[in-house]
Design an enzyme around this catalytic site. Structure first.
Site, PDB file in Angstrom:
ATOM      1  N   HIS A 154       3.459  39.796  10.939  1.00 19.58           N
ATOM      2  CA  HIS A 154       4.398  40.758  10.344  1.00 19.58           C
ATOM      3  C   HIS A 154       4.763  40.434   8.890  1.00 19.58           C
ATOM      4  CE1 HIS A 154       5.677  41.422  14.800  1.00 19.58           C
ATOM      5  NE2 HIS A 154       4.404  41.703  14.568  1.00 19.58           N
TER       6      HIS A 154
ATOM      7  N   TYR B 220       5.703  42.845  25.653  1.00 16.12           N
ATOM      8  CA  TYR B 220       4.291  42.556  25.918  1.00 16.12           C
ATOM      9  C   TYR B 220       4.071  42.052  27.340  1.00 16.12           C
ATOM     10  CZ  TYR B 220       3.397  42.977  20.892  1.00 16.12           C
ATOM     11  OH  TYR B 220       3.277  43.457  19.613  1.00 16.12           O
TER      12      TYR B 220
ATOM     13  N   TYR C 148      16.707  51.210  10.484  1.00 13.64           N
ATOM     14  CA  TYR C 148      15.647  51.747  11.340  1.00 13.64           C
ATOM     15  C   TYR C 148      15.621  51.110  12.729  1.00 13.64           C
ATOM     16  CZ  TYR C 148      14.835  54.804   7.658  1.00 13.64           C
ATOM     17  OH  TYR C 148      15.068  55.814   6.757  1.00 13.64           O
TER      18      TYR C 148
ATOM     19  N   GLN D 134      -1.952  37.217  10.472  1.00 12.35           N
ATOM     20  CA  GLN D 134      -2.132  38.541   9.860  1.00 12.35           C
ATOM     21  C   GLN D 134      -1.972  38.508   8.342  1.00 12.35           C
ATOM     22  OE1 GLN D 134       1.003  40.635  11.881  1.00 12.35           O
ATOM     23  NE2 GLN D 134      -0.015  40.555  13.868  1.00 12.35           N
TER      24      GLN D 134
ATOM     25  N   GLU E 113       5.927  53.516  15.000  1.00 14.45           N
ATOM     26  CA  GLU E 113       6.782  54.583  14.461  1.00 14.45           C
ATOM     27  C   GLU E 113       6.289  55.163  13.144  1.00 14.45           C
ATOM     28  OE1 GLU E 113      10.638  52.814  14.002  1.00 14.45           O
ATOM     29  OE2 GLU E 113      10.914  52.580  16.178  1.00 14.45           O
TER      30      GLU E 113
END
Ligand code: HEC
Length: 490
Positions: free
Chosen positions: A269, A382, A371, A198, A361
């Site tokens: 991420h 998953y 958080y 990513q 979120e």
């Protein structure tokens, strides 16, 4: 009850929760003496489907269909949980809380949410168009126009220069200049990157006072020194020097770079968005890089929202100064992968972030707050096993989202509607989703959730959503690679 599908939690495999030791799960189980489902879908099919239907369509045992837009709303999360836990005795539904732990009960809610979205999409749930092809929204009608249809490769972020030219980052490692819908230049001299899963080129943010200072802020996956298979998000700023048809990146300054030992080969991420607060600071985000327990470690860059002075120095009033590592720059922690970050018109900072499966979120990001990742989440794993419950335990000081996407939309791209093109949307958040292929308009007031409307669905994977200088809502898509915009219509 069919005990064969149950296992004591000690035997359960939690693919995205390796930080929860088997021992601690087993302990919480033996305290309650309850069972944990081994497979969420199978547990639903064997225990619930004879009444509620394999797809939630209802009909057995006097049940109604669960596949209604009303029941899909997040306000039903807790009532659903309570119905499953406590049963509906007068209607013949047993109290599953007598034998099942809370994680298992919650996993049924997530499963029902997955069934609902599939069922509602099959029924045609999507933004409505009229005979003229215009979208008929709740507060505005609009149409969708192509803006850039060629020359982009996995576009990640969009911003504008004051003269109306658009800058677009392509994840594989280029930044292009777009004029009147055409790619007119590829910026030369940009930093080397690595498209690690990513990662790659990510956010671009033109300084609000660009005409005075010329600064452009940029985040990307920085390859590890001497290695091309490890990387971490780095934030720099630089200027563009235009000459004829070419544009060159010059005067680069590093604003945030973490220690080399924090660079990893994980392809997931990276974050990362950059936001100005108009008071001399920037905020930006880095995801937890697949090392979820590090989101709770204030010294590490993983899973944080950061705050810097615009020149990269660390503000003296950041909340975790002096704890070593990257702590001087940390603003909030316990994030998983914030790929949306924006300052609302009311001055509140918002992020959108991914959870594993169910429970992406929307958070109000507040100084010093936790958080919760990976301690508390709405998600399941998953691999179809329970993860947890979305309620902090006593003593856990965790700030919960005001909205959650269940199932996950793979949150990416977040902005606020500015300007005058959409007066009835002004101040609302617009939030994109990659897997969800969606943009939601979300209204908040005083930091609280008010309403949500899906305004884009099914045009491609949404990577960025940005209000343009014209007040139109621009959406950067992947598969196909293009940029479209929402324009008000009668
Ligand atoms: C014997 C039939 C039966 C079984 C088995 C059963 N339920 Fe129910 N359930 C009902 C009935 C009847 C209602 C109340 C009517 C309705 O809401 O459709 C209900 C209500 C619910 C509700 C609240 C729905 C709403 O609209 O507010 C949820 C959620 C639910 N059940 C989930 C489950 C789950 C999950 C299971 C399996 C773990 C399960 N049920 C097993 C019959 C059953």
């Amino acid at each position: 009850m069919k005990w064969m599908i149950w296992a004591m939690a000690a035997g359960a495999v939690a693919c995205s929760a390796p930080q929860l030791s088997q021992g601690s799960q087993a302990k919480s189980e033996s305290e309650s003496g309850k069972m944990q489902v081994r497979n969420v879908t199978q547990a639903y099919n064997e225990n619930c489907s004879n009444c509620h239907g394999v797809n939630g369509e209802g009909g057995g045992g006097g049940t109604k269909s669960l596949l209604t837009e009303d029941k899909f709303d997040q306000k039903w999360d807790k009532p659903f949980f309570d119905a499953i836990k406590n049963g509906v005795p007068e209607m013949g539904m047993e109290a599953y809380g007598e034998g099942w732990d809370d994680k298992s009960i919650w996993s049924m809610v997530v499963h029902i949410r997955e069934l609902q979205l599939r069922g509602l999409r099959a029924q045609g749930m999507r933004p409505k168009t009229n005979a003229a092809g215009l979208y008929e929204g709740q507060r505005h009608n609009y149409k969708v126009e192509d803006v850039v249809t060629a020359g982009l490769r996995t576009p990640w972020a969009v911003d504008w220069l004051p003269d109306g030219r658009m800058l677009v980052t392509n994840r594989p490692g280029s930044m292009v200049v777009v004029k009147d819908g055409q790619v007119v230049a590829t910026v030369e001299g940009m930093p080397r990157t690595i498209e690690l899963g990513q990662g790659g080129y990510m956010d671009i943010a033109v300084h609000p006072k660009y005409s005075e200072n010329g600064w452009i802020y940029f985040s990307f996956t920085d390859p590890a020194e001497g290695a091309n298979n490890r990387g971490l998000t780095k934030v720099v700023r630089g200027k563009l020097r235009f000459s004829g048809a070419t544009a060159r990146w010059v005067n680069e300054e590093t604003l945030f770079v973490s220690a080399q030992e924090n660079y990893t080969g994980a392809g997931v991420h990276f974050g990362s968005r950059i936001v100005f607060d108009g008071k001399g600071h920037i905020f930006f985000s880095i995801g937890e890089r697949g090392q979820q327990d590090l989101a709770q470690d204030l010294t590490r860059p993983n899973g944080k929202v950061f705050r810097l002075n615009e020149d990269g120095t660390r503000p003296t009033d950041n909340p975790f100064r002096g704890r070593g590592g990257d702590s001087d720059a940390v603003w909030s922690y316990g994030h998983r992968n914030p790929q949306g970050l924006v300052m609302g018109l009311d001055g509140r900072l918002w992020d959108t972030e991914h959870a594993p499966r169910g429970g992406d979120e929307l958070n109000e990001v507040v100084k010093g707050e936790n958080y919760g990742w990976p301690l508390v989440s709405f998600c399941i794993n998953y691999n179809d096993t329970p993860f947890g419950t979305p309620w902090p335990a006593a003593g856990q000081n965790i700030r919960m989202p005001i909205y959650r996407w269940m199932p996950s939309n793979a949150a990416c791209g977040l902005d606020v509607v500015r300007g005058n093109a959409f007066p009835n949307w002004r101040g609302d958040l617009v939030a994109g989703g990659l897997a969800g292929q969606s943009v939601d308009r979300i209204r908040t007031r005083e930091g609280k959730f008010v309403e949500r409307e899906e305004i884009v669905f099914g045009m491609g994977r949404v990577r960025d959503v940005v209000t343009g200088p014209d007040g139109y809502v621009y959406v950067a898509l992947n598969q196909p690679d293009k940029i479209v915009r929402l324009v008000p219509a009668p």
